[in-house]
Design an enzyme around this catalytic site. Structure first.
Site, PDB file in Angstrom:
ATOM      1  N   THR A 214      -1.900   1.065   4.329  1.00 25.79           N
ATOM      2  CA  THR A 214      -3.276   1.171   3.842  1.00 25.79           C
ATOM      3  C   THR A 214      -3.911   0.248   4.971  1.00 25.79           C
ATOM      4  O   THR A 214      -3.204  -0.549   5.568  1.00 25.79           O
ATOM      5  CB  THR A 214      -3.274   0.416   2.729  1.00 25.79           C
ATOM      6  OG1 THR A 214      -3.096   1.483   1.530  1.00 25.79           O
ATOM      7  CG2 THR A 214      -4.685   0.233   2.090  1.00 25.79           C
ATOM      8  N   ARG A 242      -2.538  12.655  -6.728  1.00 28.30           N
ATOM      9  CA  ARG A 242      -2.332  11.297  -7.205  1.00 28.30           C
ATOM     10  C   ARG A 242      -3.516  10.450  -6.493  1.00 28.30           C
ATOM     11  O   ARG A 242      -3.748  10.533  -5.353  1.00 28.30           O
ATOM     12  CB  ARG A 242      -0.926  11.062  -6.659  1.00 28.30           C
ATOM     13  CG  ARG A 242      -0.712   9.518  -6.998  1.00 28.30           C
ATOM     14  CD  ARG A 242      -0.884   8.744  -5.870  1.00 28.30           C
ATOM     15  NE  ARG A 242      -0.392   7.294  -5.805  1.00 28.30           N
ATOM     16  CZ  ARG A 242      -0.412   6.237  -5.153  1.00 28.30           C
ATOM     17  NH1 ARG A 242      -1.354   6.586  -4.117  1.00 28.30           N
ATOM     18  NH2 ARG A 242       0.166   5.146  -5.214  1.00 28.30           N
ATOM     19  N   VAL A 243      -3.933   9.716  -7.171  1.00 26.17           N
ATOM     20  CA  VAL A 243      -4.878   8.415  -6.831  1.00 26.17           C
ATOM     21  C   VAL A 243      -4.184   7.149  -7.113  1.00 26.17           C
ATOM     22  O   VAL A 243      -3.809   6.802  -8.030  1.00 26.17           O
ATOM     23  CB  VAL A 243      -6.417   8.632  -7.402  1.00 26.17           C
ATOM     24  CG1 VAL A 243      -7.133   7.442  -7.041  1.00 26.17           C
ATOM     25  CG2 VAL A 243      -6.814   9.935  -7.374  1.00 26.17           C
ATOM     26  N   GLY A 244      -4.357   6.335  -5.809  1.00 25.34           N
ATOM     27  CA  GLY A 244      -3.665   4.979  -5.990  1.00 25.34           C
ATOM     28  C   GLY A 244      -4.882   3.810  -6.267  1.00 25.34           C
ATOM     29  O   GLY A 244      -5.729   4.220  -6.689  1.00 25.34           O
ATOM     30  N   ASP A 245      -4.847   2.750  -5.852  1.00 21.37           N
ATOM     31  CA  ASP A 245      -5.456   1.628  -6.388  1.00 21.37           C
ATOM     32  C   ASP A 245      -6.504   1.355  -5.302  1.00 21.37           C
ATOM     33  O   ASP A 245      -7.485   0.730  -5.784  1.00 21.37           O
ATOM     34  CB  ASP A 245      -4.553   0.356  -6.267  1.00 21.37           C
ATOM     35  CG  ASP A 245      -3.823   0.243  -4.918  1.00 21.37           C
ATOM     36  OD1 ASP A 245      -3.406   0.833  -4.460  1.00 21.37           O
ATOM     37  OD2 ASP A 245      -3.956  -0.956  -4.467  1.00 21.37           O
ATOM     38  N   THR A 265      -2.955  -3.971  -0.555  1.00 22.54           N
ATOM     39  CA  THR A 265      -2.032  -2.855  -0.246  1.00 22.54           C
ATOM     40  C   THR A 265      -0.677  -2.855  -0.976  1.00 22.54           C
ATOM     41  O   THR A 265      -0.227  -4.093  -0.973  1.00 22.54           O
ATOM     42  CB  THR A 265      -1.732  -2.794   1.124  1.00 22.54           C
ATOM     43  OG1 THR A 265      -0.696  -2.002   1.701  1.00 22.54           O
ATOM     44  CG2 THR A 265      -1.391  -4.435   1.890  1.00 22.54           C
ATOM     45  N   GLY A 266      -0.013  -1.868  -1.143  1.00 27.97           N
ATOM     46  CA  GLY A 266       1.212  -1.894  -1.949  1.00 27.97           C
ATOM     47  C   GLY A 266       1.421  -0.761  -2.772  1.00 27.97           C
ATOM     48  O   GLY A 266       0.476   0.383  -2.704  1.00 27.97           O
ATOM     49  N   GLY A 268       0.591   1.310  -5.141  1.00 34.74           N
ATOM     50  CA  GLY A 268      -0.765   1.493  -5.955  1.00 34.74           C
ATOM     51  C   GLY A 268      -0.639   1.383  -7.724  1.00 34.74           C
ATOM     52  O   GLY A 268      -1.448   0.926  -8.243  1.00 34.74           O
TER      53      GLY A 268
HETATM   54  N1  ASP Z   1      -1.672   1.244  -2.284  1.00 35.26           N
HETATM   55  C1  ASP Z   1      -1.789   2.291  -1.679  1.00 35.26           C
HETATM   56  C2  ASP Z   1      -1.568   3.436  -2.642  1.00 35.26           C
HETATM   57  O1  ASP Z   1      -0.801   3.167  -3.547  1.00 35.26           O
HETATM   58  C3  ASP Z   1      -0.484   2.529  -0.623  1.00 35.26           C
HETATM   59  C4  ASP Z   1      -0.342   1.158   0.251  1.00 35.26           C
HETATM   60  O2  ASP Z   1      -1.293   0.218   0.255  1.00 35.26           O
HETATM   61  O3  ASP Z   1       0.966   0.983   0.679  1.00 35.26           O
HETATM   62  O4  ASP Z   1      -2.152   4.499  -2.494  1.00 35.26           O
END
Ligand code: ASP
Length: 346
Positions: A214, A242-245, A265-266, A268
């Site tokens: 991200t 799919r929607v992330g954070d 980031t991570g 989600g």
């Molecule tokens: N947070 C992002 C998501 O889950 C991916 C990421 O930051 O690695 O969509």
């Protein structure tokens, strides 16, 4: 003679207070990230490592040029994220990861700490720079979040040209998708005799090494205003839809002059469930925690649930922190002193 020295002294006092006021007014900070969790020391060659440092450095300089001229934190975070979206090294815009059906779906959000105005887009497929569309949603629509086709229709009303989804293709992300799908097929055969918990543990292992990425920026401008922006391709092999954070205000992105600006980031799903960005801001606002303690507390919470990743946090005094519980997080900082620093591992 005495009167003359008094005059000189008065002049010096006044002059130095003008200088002090000017330098105080010129205070600004930009903190960026380019994702967490993709990287382990073992899988990053030193040439590749240098490429990342150079890209982060360029992003910081873009933001510096805006903030130094008295530009707003909103403009700085947008332009910095635009650069990272266009750079194939990062999982956002060009270089975004693939969904399970071999396409790209992009999520982004931006938030203005002064007004608490926010804009977000999710699962867009034909927008070259999703963060700029998120900003248009904030400024030119009466909504906070638009998704998919609706977001793209809105983009056309704002004179944004739609691009083919293949624009985001990169061979490296394609290989990552193929590798994960192959592993999943092999796992499925083995798992037919294993329990669900083992399957989940395997999924977790893969997630840490292969799926994330991200880009994000938080900035404080010379006017004392904070802003946050986050843009991502999400996670490799995610289901379409799919929607992330990242585009969820309060989960992956948040900014409030009364507390701090956050971009995460991570993994989600965990960041949504722990409402990471707003949780950090709430600890700063209501409990008076520093950005360091608040960030640490929240990343610990994510870790306890089983999630991994990190975030960047900045307050109106220019205090910042960059906690993460993955092996690395691409990150960088620049202030009015114009000394860009970038880092990847702990
Ligand atoms: N947070 C992002 C998501 O889950 C991916 C990421 O930051 O690695 O969509």
């Amino acid at each position: 003679m005495f009167r003359f020295s008094v005059l000189i002294a008065c002049f010096l006092v006044q002059y130095s207070s003008i200088l002090m006021a000017q330098s105080a007014a010129k205070k600004f900070t930009l903190v960026i990230h380019g994702g967490a969790g993709v990287i382990t020391r073992a899988n990053l060659s030193s040439e590749r490592e240098q490429e990342y440092h150079r890209a982060l450095d360029s992003a910081l300089r873009i933001g510096y040029a805006i903030l130094e001229q008295g530009g707003t934190s909103m403009n700085a975070v947008e332009k910095v994220v635009n650069y990272l979206e266009d750079n194939p090294l990062f999982n956002a815009g060009i270089g975004a990861v693939y969904t399970a059906d071999g396409t790209h779906e992009l999520d982004a959000a931006i938030m203005d700490g002064k007004t608490l105005a926010a804009g977000a887009v999710a699962a867009v497929k034909r927008i070259k720079n999703p963060i700029s569309l998120a900003r248009l949603v904030m400024e030119k629509s009466e909504h906070v979040m638009l998704i998919g086709e609706g977001a793209e229709k809105f983009a056309q009303t704002q004179n944004i040209t739609l691009v083919p989804n293949t624009l985001f293709d990169t061979p490296a992300r394609k290989r990552a998708l193929e590798r994960i799908q192959q592993e999943e097929r092999e796992q499925a055969t083995k798992d037919s005799i294993k329990q669900d918990s083992i399957r989940k543990a395997n999924l977790k292992k893969r997630s840490a090494s292969d799926k994330h990425g991200t880009v994000g920026a938080v900035a404080l401008d010379i006017h004392g205003n904070l802003a946050a922006a986050t843009s991502t391709g999400g996670m490799t092999n995610k289901r379409f839809g799919r929607v992330g954070d990242a585009p969820i205000i309060g989960a992956g992105t948040y900014a409030n002059n009364g507390s701090c600006a956050v971009s995460a980031t991570g993994w989600g799903e965990y960041f949504i469930r722990t409402v990471v960005a707003h949780d950090v801001a709430a600890l700063v606002e209501y409990k008076g925690l520093s950005v360091q303690s608040a960030g640490q507390e929240v990343i610990n919470k994510v870790g306890k649930l089983g999630g991994d990743g990190g975030m960047i946090i900045l307050d109106t005094k220019g205090n910042f922190s960059m906690p993460f519980n993955s092996e690395g997080m691409y990150r960088g900082v620049i202030t009015q002193e114009n000394k860009p620093t970038t880092a990847i591992f702990k």
